[in-house]
Design a protein around this motif. Structure first.
Motif, PDB file in Angstrom:
ATOM      1  N   MET A 128      20.142 -40.925 -24.867  1.00  0.00           N
ATOM      2  CA  MET A 128      19.548 -40.120 -25.906  1.00  0.00           C
ATOM      3  C   MET A 128      18.058 -39.963 -25.586  1.00  0.00           C
ATOM      4  SD  MET A 128      19.780 -40.758 -30.013  1.00  0.00           S
ATOM      5  CE  MET A 128      21.469 -41.236 -29.972  1.00  0.00           C
ATOM      6  N   SER A 129      17.522 -38.790 -25.807  1.00  0.00           N
ATOM      7  CA  SER A 129      16.107 -38.565 -25.532  1.00  0.00           C
ATOM      8  C   SER A 129      15.468 -37.783 -26.677  1.00  0.00           C
ATOM      9  CB  SER A 129      15.928 -37.821 -24.217  1.00  0.00           C
ATOM     10  OG  SER A 129      16.505 -36.546 -24.304  1.00  0.00           O
ATOM     11  N   VAL A 130      14.169 -37.890 -26.738  1.00  0.00           N
ATOM     12  CA  VAL A 130      13.393 -37.191 -27.754  1.00  0.00           C
ATOM     13  C   VAL A 130      13.174 -35.751 -27.293  1.00  0.00           C
ATOM     14  CG1 VAL A 130      11.198 -37.159 -28.970  1.00  0.00           C
ATOM     15  CG2 VAL A 130      12.252 -39.333 -28.386  1.00  0.00           C
ATOM     16  N   ARG A 131      13.242 -34.808 -28.229  1.00  0.00           N
ATOM     17  CA  ARG A 131      13.045 -33.404 -27.884  1.00  0.00           C
ATOM     18  C   ARG A 131      11.645 -33.169 -27.313  1.00  0.00           C
ATOM     19  NH1 ARG A 131      13.166 -30.365 -32.737  1.00  0.00           N
ATOM     20  NH2 ARG A 131      12.786 -32.307 -33.799  1.00  0.00           N
ATOM     21  N   LEU A 132      11.559 -32.219 -26.391  1.00  0.00           N
ATOM     22  CA  LEU A 132      10.292 -31.908 -25.736  1.00  0.00           C
ATOM     23  C   LEU A 132       9.200 -31.491 -26.713  1.00  0.00           C
ATOM     24  CD1 LEU A 132      11.521 -29.997 -22.564  1.00  0.00           C
ATOM     25  CD2 LEU A 132      10.633 -32.324 -22.705  1.00  0.00           C
ATOM     26  N   GLU A 133       9.574 -30.845 -27.810  1.00  0.00           N
ATOM     27  CA  GLU A 133       8.579 -30.392 -28.788  1.00  0.00           C
ATOM     28  C   GLU A 133       7.824 -31.562 -29.415  1.00  0.00           C
ATOM     29  OE1 GLU A 133      12.226 -29.172 -30.288  1.00  0.00           O
ATOM     30  OE2 GLU A 133      11.965 -28.767 -28.176  1.00  0.00           O
ATOM     31  N   LEU A 134       8.437 -32.746 -29.426  1.00  0.00           N
ATOM     32  CA  LEU A 134       7.806 -33.897 -30.060  1.00  0.00           C
ATOM     33  C   LEU A 134       6.917 -34.696 -29.108  1.00  0.00           C
ATOM     34  CD1 LEU A 134      10.732 -35.242 -32.256  1.00  0.00           C
ATOM     35  CD2 LEU A 134       8.779 -33.850 -32.950  1.00  0.00           C
ATOM     36  N   GLU A 135       6.995 -34.427 -27.823  1.00  0.00           N
ATOM     37  CA  GLU A 135       6.214 -35.213 -26.869  1.00  0.00           C
ATOM     38  C   GLU A 135       4.712 -35.154 -27.117  1.00  0.00           C
ATOM     39  OE1 GLU A 135       7.343 -34.718 -22.810  1.00  0.00           O
ATOM     40  OE2 GLU A 135       9.383 -35.388 -23.202  1.00  0.00           O
TER      41      GLU A 135
ATOM     42  N   VAL B 113       3.182 -34.802 -29.939  1.00  0.00           N
ATOM     43  CA  VAL B 113       2.945 -35.608 -31.140  1.00  0.00           C
ATOM     44  C   VAL B 113       2.991 -37.085 -30.781  1.00  0.00           C
ATOM     45  CG1 VAL B 113       3.817 -36.182 -33.438  1.00  0.00           C
ATOM     46  CG2 VAL B 113       3.898 -33.822 -32.647  1.00  0.00           C
ATOM     47  N   LEU B 114       3.974 -37.486 -29.994  1.00  0.00           N
ATOM     48  CA  LEU B 114       4.103 -38.888 -29.600  1.00  0.00           C
ATOM     49  C   LEU B 114       2.927 -39.328 -28.737  1.00  0.00           C
ATOM     50  CD1 LEU B 114       7.917 -38.976 -28.858  1.00  0.00           C
ATOM     51  CD2 LEU B 114       6.721 -39.785 -30.895  1.00  0.00           C
ATOM     52  N   ARG B 115       2.491 -38.467 -27.856  1.00  0.00           N
ATOM     53  CA  ARG B 115       1.324 -38.772 -27.016  1.00  0.00           C
ATOM     54  C   ARG B 115       0.085 -38.948 -27.895  1.00  0.00           C
ATOM     55  NH1 ARG B 115       1.625 -34.469 -23.926  1.00  0.00           N
ATOM     56  NH2 ARG B 115       3.569 -35.139 -23.023  1.00  0.00           N
TER      57      ARG B 115
ATOM     58  N   LEU C  93      -3.931 -40.816 -36.890  1.00  0.00           N
ATOM     59  CA  LEU C  93      -2.603 -41.435 -36.846  1.00  0.00           C
ATOM     60  C   LEU C  93      -1.775 -41.023 -38.061  1.00  0.00           C
ATOM     61  CD1 LEU C  93      -0.633 -43.333 -35.462  1.00  0.00           C
ATOM     62  CD2 LEU C  93      -1.731 -45.222 -36.668  1.00  0.00           C
ATOM     63  N   ARG C  94      -2.368 -41.056 -39.241  1.00  0.00           N
ATOM     64  CA  ARG C  94      -1.638 -40.648 -40.448  1.00  0.00           C
ATOM     65  C   ARG C  94      -1.187 -39.191 -40.356  1.00  0.00           C
ATOM     66  NH1 ARG C  94      -5.170 -44.240 -42.707  1.00  0.00           N
ATOM     67  NH2 ARG C  94      -6.805 -42.721 -43.107  1.00  0.00           N
ATOM     68  N   ARG C  95      -2.068 -38.328 -39.873  1.00  0.00           N
ATOM     69  CA  ARG C  95      -1.718 -36.902 -39.747  1.00  0.00           C
ATOM     70  C   ARG C  95      -0.555 -36.712 -38.781  1.00  0.00           C
ATOM     71  NH1 ARG C  95      -3.166 -33.268 -36.075  1.00  0.00           N
ATOM     72  NH2 ARG C  95      -4.836 -34.544 -35.232  1.00  0.00           N
ATOM     73  N   LEU C  96      -0.619 -37.404 -37.628  1.00  0.00           N
ATOM     74  CA  LEU C  96       0.430 -37.241 -36.622  1.00  0.00           C
ATOM     75  C   LEU C  96       1.748 -37.871 -37.066  1.00  0.00           C
ATOM     76  CD1 LEU C  96      -1.707 -37.823 -33.428  1.00  0.00           C
ATOM     77  CD2 LEU C  96      -0.612 -35.691 -34.129  1.00  0.00           C
TER      78      LEU C  96
END
Length: 60
Positions: A1-8, A10-12, A26-29
């Motif tokens: 299972m992997s995280v969608r590319l659109e979220l990368e 945000v995660l970064r 951090l709260r906003r993200l």
């Protein structure tokens, strides 16, 4: 299972905000992640993130 590319991005950004200890960013993200992530994304994140341990609780 992997995280969608659109979220990368945000995660970064979350990783950078944690590193920089930037609470408002951090709260906003985290809000953005909550709004965009599916349950499958959250399960994938759980599997990808290392288990974090507190120094105050070495057995946790």
């Amino acid at each position: 299972m992997s995280v969608r590319l659109e979220l990368e991005p945000v995660l970064r950004g979350i990783a950078e905000a944690v590193h920089d200890r930037d609470g408002p960013v951090l709260r906003r993200l985290l809000g953005r992640l909550a709004a965009q992530a599916t349950i499958d994304d959250l399960y994938a994140l759980r599997d990808l993130l290392p288990r974090l341990r507190s120094r105050a609780c070495p057995t946790c």
